[in-house]
Design an enzyme around this catalytic site. Structure first.
Site, short mmCIF file in Angstrom:
data_model
loop_
_atom_site.label_atom_id
_atom_site.label_comp_id
_atom_site.label_asym_id
_atom_site.label_seq_id
_atom_site.Cartn_x
_atom_site.Cartn_y
_atom_site.Cartn_z
N CYS A 1 0.87 -1.18 0.00
CA CYS A 1 0.00 0.00 0.00
C CYS A 1 0.91 1.23 0.00
CB CYS A 1 -1.01 -0.03 1.15
SG CYS A 1 -0.34 0.14 2.81
C1 RB5 Z 1 -4.03 5.32 0.89
O1 RB5 Z 1 -4.00 6.68 0.61
C2 RB5 Z 1 -3.09 5.00 2.04
O2 RB5 Z 1 -3.67 5.40 3.22
C3 RB5 Z 1 -2.75 3.53 2.04
O3 RB5 Z 1 -2.16 3.18 0.83
C4 RB5 Z 1 -1.76 3.07 3.10
O4 RB5 Z 1 -0.66 3.90 3.17
C5 RB5 Z 1 -2.31 2.74 4.39
O5 RB5 Z 1 -1.59 2.33 5.30
#
Ligand code: RB5
Length: 154
Positions: free
Chosen positions: A65
């Protein structure tokens, strides 16, 4: 190795790069999405990756993520999953050798693509040591999980 690979919108570009790399190395990649660039919710994809590992459909998982934090938190909610957030190669292999980490989480907004590949290589190339002290500690982790899932542990 059969590897479940997932990402949210923060990690989708790195996921594409990682997917290509893993297949080039002869691994079988289970693509769990997302494949779109638009916003999605990381728990949906962490769930898919972690469930594939829990059921044995995949031997390992990689979930990307933006920071890797959400991916790691969500993945660790699935019983049998031991997810670690790693942005360095030492943690990438030691997490497997000592802790039997089975899902690697990374943040595409934190790590460059070349280092990400090196961390993945360290993760994929590592095996749980089976050393007594590490088995003992892993069993204690499993015992914590079992208190909430009701499953029997060794
Ligand atoms: C998305 O914007 C972001 O919050 C996600 O990709 C991640 O970093 C969450 O931990």
């Amino acid at each position: 190795m059969k590897i479940a690979l997932g990402a949210d919108h923060g990690g989708v570009a790195l996921k594409r790069f990682v997917h290509q790399h893993l297949e080039g190395k002869g691994h079988f990649v289970l693509n769990m999405g997302t494949d779109a660039d638009g916003p999605v919710d990381y728990p949906d994809f962490a769930f898919k990756v972690a469930t594939a590992v829990m059921t044995g459909e995949a031997e390992r998982g990689i979930m990307i993520c933006g920071s890797g934090v959400g991916a790691c938190i969500a993945s660790n909610k699935v019983p049998g999953v031991r997810a670690g957030l790693c942005h360095d190669t030492f943690s990438g292999h030691q997490g497997v050798e000592d802790d039997d980490m089975n899902v690697l989480c990374m943040g595409a907004r934190v790590i460059g693509s070349q280092l990400a590949i090196e961390v993945i290589e360290a993760f994929v190339g590592a095996r749980f040591s089976q050393e007594d002290r590490h088995v003992r500690r892993k069993n204690k982790v499993l015992a914590i999980e079992a208190r909430f899932t009701g499953e029997q542990q060794p």
